[in-house]
Each structure stands twice: as structure tokens, then as C-alpha cells.
Design a protein around this motif. Sequence first.
Motif, PDB file in Angstrom:
ATOM      1  N   ASP A 272     -14.327  43.782  28.048  1.00  0.00           N
ATOM      2  CA  ASP A 272     -15.334  43.339  27.087  1.00  0.00           C
ATOM      3  C   ASP A 272     -16.120  42.151  27.619  1.00  0.00           C
ATOM      4  OD1 ASP A 272     -14.589  45.308  25.291  1.00  0.00           O
ATOM      5  OD2 ASP A 272     -13.081  44.032  24.335  1.00  0.00           O
TER       6      ASP A 272
ATOM      7  N   GLU B 283     -18.579  43.373  29.952  1.00  0.00           N
ATOM      8  CA  GLU B 283     -19.691  44.004  29.249  1.00  0.00           C
ATOM      9  C   GLU B 283     -20.692  42.961  28.760  1.00  0.00           C
ATOM     10  OE1 GLU B 283     -22.118  46.879  27.521  1.00  0.00           O
ATOM     11  OE2 GLU B 283     -20.452  47.103  28.927  1.00  0.00           O
ATOM     12  N   PHE B 284     -20.197  41.866  28.183  1.00  0.00           N
ATOM     13  CA  PHE B 284     -21.098  40.780  27.767  1.00  0.00           C
ATOM     14  C   PHE B 284     -21.898  40.263  28.960  1.00  0.00           C
ATOM     15  CE2 PHE B 284     -17.591  39.627  24.528  1.00  0.00           C
ATOM     16  CZ  PHE B 284     -17.986  40.672  23.712  1.00  0.00           C
TER      17      PHE B 284
ATOM     18  N   ARG C  36     -24.527  42.872  30.236  1.00  0.00           N
ATOM     19  CA  ARG C  36     -25.614  43.097  29.281  1.00  0.00           C
ATOM     20  C   ARG C  36     -26.658  41.988  29.358  1.00  0.00           C
ATOM     21  NH1 ARG C  36     -23.217  42.750  24.019  1.00  0.00           N
ATOM     22  NH2 ARG C  36     -22.393  44.841  24.370  1.00  0.00           N
TER      23      ARG C  36
ATOM     24  N   ALA D 204     -26.644  36.217  18.677  1.00  0.00           N
ATOM     25  CA  ALA D 204     -26.598  37.655  18.447  1.00  0.00           C
ATOM     26  C   ALA D 204     -28.009  38.233  18.458  1.00  0.00           C
ATOM     27  CB  ALA D 204     -25.915  37.959  17.114  1.00  0.00           C
ATOM     28  N   ASN D 205     -28.135  39.457  19.030  1.00  0.00           N
ATOM     29  CA  ASN D 205     -29.425  40.142  18.995  1.00  0.00           C
ATOM     30  C   ASN D 205     -29.545  40.954  17.705  1.00  0.00           C
ATOM     31  OD1 ASN D 205     -27.723  42.304  19.389  1.00  0.00           O
ATOM     32  ND2 ASN D 205     -28.456  42.771  21.458  1.00  0.00           N
TER      33      ASN D 205
ATOM     34  N   LYS E 267     -28.861  43.969  17.128  1.00  0.00           N
ATOM     35  CA  LYS E 267     -27.705  44.848  16.930  1.00  0.00           C
ATOM     36  C   LYS E 267     -26.413  44.076  16.720  1.00  0.00           C
ATOM     37  CE  LYS E 267     -29.713  48.481  19.827  1.00  0.00           C
ATOM     38  NZ  LYS E 267     -29.514  49.331  21.035  1.00  0.00           N
ATOM     39  N   GLN E 268     -26.531  42.754  16.534  1.00  0.00           N
ATOM     40  CA  GLN E 268     -25.371  41.884  16.353  1.00  0.00           C
ATOM     41  C   GLN E 268     -24.457  41.901  17.577  1.00  0.00           C
ATOM     42  OE1 GLN E 268     -25.141  39.702  13.755  1.00  0.00           O
ATOM     43  NE2 GLN E 268     -27.196  40.543  13.373  1.00  0.00           N
ATOM     44  N   GLU E 269     -25.085  42.055  18.747  1.00  0.00           N
ATOM     45  CA  GLU E 269     -24.358  41.970  20.007  1.00  0.00           C
ATOM     46  C   GLU E 269     -24.614  40.600  20.633  1.00  0.00           C
ATOM     47  OE1 GLU E 269     -24.783  46.670  21.341  1.00  0.00           O
ATOM     48  OE2 GLU E 269     -26.224  45.147  22.056  1.00  0.00           O
TER      49      GLU E 269
ATOM     50  N   CYS F 201     -19.078  34.415  22.794  1.00  0.00           N
ATOM     51  CA  CYS F 201     -19.441  35.834  22.691  1.00  0.00           C
ATOM     52  C   CYS F 201     -18.469  36.581  21.796  1.00  0.00           C
ATOM     53  CB  CYS F 201     -19.478  36.462  24.080  1.00  0.00           C
ATOM     54  SG  CYS F 201     -20.827  35.906  25.135  1.00  0.00           S
TER      55      CYS F 201
ATOM     56  N   GLN G 224     -18.849  38.476  17.631  1.00  0.00           N
ATOM     57  CA  GLN G 224     -18.327  39.756  17.168  1.00  0.00           C
ATOM     58  C   GLN G 224     -17.139  39.619  16.222  1.00  0.00           C
ATOM     59  OE1 GLN G 224     -17.558  42.108  20.721  1.00  0.00           O
ATOM     60  NE2 GLN G 224     -19.590  43.019  20.546  1.00  0.00           N
TER      61      GLN G 224
END
Length: 482
Positions: free
Chosen positions: A99, A102-103, A106, A132-133, A135-137, A366, A370
Motif C-alpha cells: 500500500d 501504491e501511494f 500514484r 485527499a483527491n 476519489k478520497q485517495e 497517507c 484512508q
Amino acid sequence: MIVPPGGYTVIGPPETPLDWLAYLYGKLTQRRPELLRYADYYEGEHQRLAFSQARYREEFREVFERWRDNFCALIIDSAAERLVVDGFRTPEGPGTDADAREFWQRSSMDAFSNAVHLDAMIQGQAYVLVWANAKQEPIITPVSAEEMVVQYAPGSRTDLEAAARFYQDDWGRQWVTLWTPAYVYETKLGKTAWEDGTRRPNPLKTVPVVPFNNRARLVGHPYSDLSNVIPLQDAINKTASDALTASEFAAFPQRYVTGLEIQEDEHGNPREPFRVAVDKLLQAEDPQASFGSFAAADLGNYVTLISMLVQHMAAISRTPHSYFLVNGGAGISGEGLMAAESGLVAKVRERIVHFGEAWERVLRLCFAVQGDPRKDAYSMETIWRDPEHRTESQHIDALLKLKQLSVPEEQLWTDAGYSSTQVANFRAMRKEDAKAAAEIQQLGPQSLQATQPPSDKTAARLAAKAPQGNSGNVNRKLNEDQ
């Protein structure tokens, strides 16, 4: 307002968003000239003509404006190029955290992380924003110290009370975003003051900004790697400009003649009596005339002084002398070069300690975006690429010796310099290899032999012997041989 004994006035923290903006903007503008000065020296914009006389400044302006003898960039880049983040790991699972990777990917931090390290070493500090963008990512955004300013909580060296980013968009409008643990405030600059902006609650309940301080002390501002180098760079520029000026006016022998009557033109100006050239002979009828020449200036003195200044710069910045091409590195063995880099490697490892802790805070933010429990993963570690340059044979030999100590292979892959993505691919490849080996073992020797096609040499031999158009006989012969 509190007035303690002694008559001192204690002013509390700002109470409104506009008060915070006024206070933080004052802090930013106070340090910005110093930050811009460090950036200029890294880019090669030096004060080259500061020590030149007015006459020389005018005659050599074009030469000096295009001239680049920039050691500041060399000192920064020699350390920054060794600061490479390979991934993050936690004790809860083997290998790197998927994860976290992935952060990282991205937000394109494979490239931007180097910019963070670079700015922190040049200007003493840089910042990373986590938000957060749509999409809440979680998105990781590096921010220059020329735009961001923070205020630490009283008595803390890590917790932030507020942070603000002042920036200008492509249309020339001035914007600002203010973060506090309670709220987020956004506005833009009007004609004379900040306009009334929008205020909304901060879902993270913390300031989502992480400072990257370069060798921060317990007191004072973070330390730029150029702070002690710039005076030496100015001295080198001044000496080099003197050498260029001397090469123009004093490096060639200047001839003179005495005993001749000075000739003047129609305007009363002295006229040159001779046209000096390689194929010209100087002669005079007056027996009192005497010819001579002045000795040319020795430019070697300038070279010696510049060499001494460069050596001082190398010692202060802990940069190997070979990087400055001092003596050309002649006569230095490979082991000697590695020993000369020990100071630079130690300097990089010290930066790794501070920058690694900052990146771990970024990844915990990060996870906080989430709502992941790993937002409190304080045992997380940053995996860095080995900052020491070694030959491939030396490196692999050391890893093979570590394997004899039962060090897991995945750790050896990481130490070998493979990225987190490559290690994950190796893990998948090993599973495929194990699956294929199990399938072959189930087939058995006889089945394996029956399923194997004829070798290329056997097929070529039989095809050469068989007549054309008789492929069926060739196939039958192959079957018989098999």
C-alpha cells in the motif's frame, strides 16, 4: 493579553485565520531572500562582478555574465544523487509495504522525492503536503520552502500548530491555503488585502504538512549545505576574474621605446610610432633610442590560489577531492578513491536519518487519509539504496557472504539494489518456477521424455537426408528415433 512580572508583554497565538495569514506571511517573507540566494548560487547565478573595478566590469561584462564555474551545484548533487528511496516496510509483514508503494507510485514520488532532498539541502528545508483527491485517495505533493511556512506547537519539534502555502497561479492570482488541526482555510489576495475565504473542518485533525529539515539544530533555522560554501565560491570567482583580466592586459610582454620624439596626429593625440607584428623589425635613427619590454604576468599564481580555495571547499563540504579534479586524481587507487569518499558517505547517511523519519511521517499521513490503522505505524522504516559506490563484484561477493549467514533472499535482493517492484516480480517468478517444477515432477521421466520434441540438430539432420516433398517419411523417422 497577559503581563507577567517584569513588565514583559506576552502575545498569544493568532485567533482568526486572517491573523494566522498575516503572521505566517511575515515569517515567509523574512526568510525568502535568503532562500532565493541559495537557489541562485546552486543555479550558477553568482555575484561575479562584485569585486571588479568599474573599467573591467564594463569591458568584461559579457564574458563574466556567460561564465559558469559553479562548484555549489557539484557539492549538492554529489550527495543528492545518493539519496534514493526504494520503499517502506513494517515489522507486521515480510518485504515492502504494498500500500505504501501504491501511494508512492500514484504521486510520482520516484522522481519528485529527489527534488525534495535537493531543495532541502540547497535551502535548508523543504515540505511535503498530504491531502485527499476527489476519489478520497491520498496524494503526496512536494512544496518549496519559498511557498510554504509552518509554525510548531509550543514545546514540540515535530507537532505543527499551523501551516500555510502561499502560491501564484498561471493567471497571476495570489492564493493561500491555511491548515490547522481544527480547520482548513482558503482564500486569495484582493487589491489590498486577503479576501474572505472558505473555512471547513479538517478531517485529519492534524496539520498534513511534513517539514524536511536539513541538519536541523535544536535552536535556530535549518542548515543549508551552501551556507559555508558561498564565501569560498565568491573568492574563487574573484580570483578567476582577476586571472582573466590579467590574461588580457598583462599576460603578453608589453614593449616600450625611449629616446624617440613623440609623434602627434592632427588632433594633438599621440600616434603609435610602430606597427608591431611577427614579421616587423623595429628601428630608429636616433642613437639615444632604446627598446625593451616588460615581463609578462605569471598566471600560475592565480591557479595556485584557486587550487587552495577548492581544497578548502572540498574539506568544508566533505566532498572528495577527485570530484573537483584536483591533481586529476592521478596516482589514486580504487581503494584510495573509496576511502576518500568515506566522508561523503557519512554525510549522506546522516541525511538519511532525518529524511527517512520525515518520509515515514508522510506515509503515516497517507494511511490517516484512508482511515487505516497503520496511521500509527511508528515502527515503519524507510528503505534506502546503498549510498556507497562499490564495484559489482565486490557488492555481489559481500551479498554471497551474507547468504551464508542465513540472511533471507528477499533482503539480499533489496541490498543488491533492486526496487520494490522488481522484488515483487521476483517473488511471483519464484512461485511460477515452483509450480512448473511441481508439474514436471508429476509427469515423471517417461512422460517427460514422450512430451519432449526432437532436438533441432536431429530434425535438421533428418531433413537434410530426406528427399524433397517427402516430409511424411521425415516425420515417421523422427518418431522412430524418439
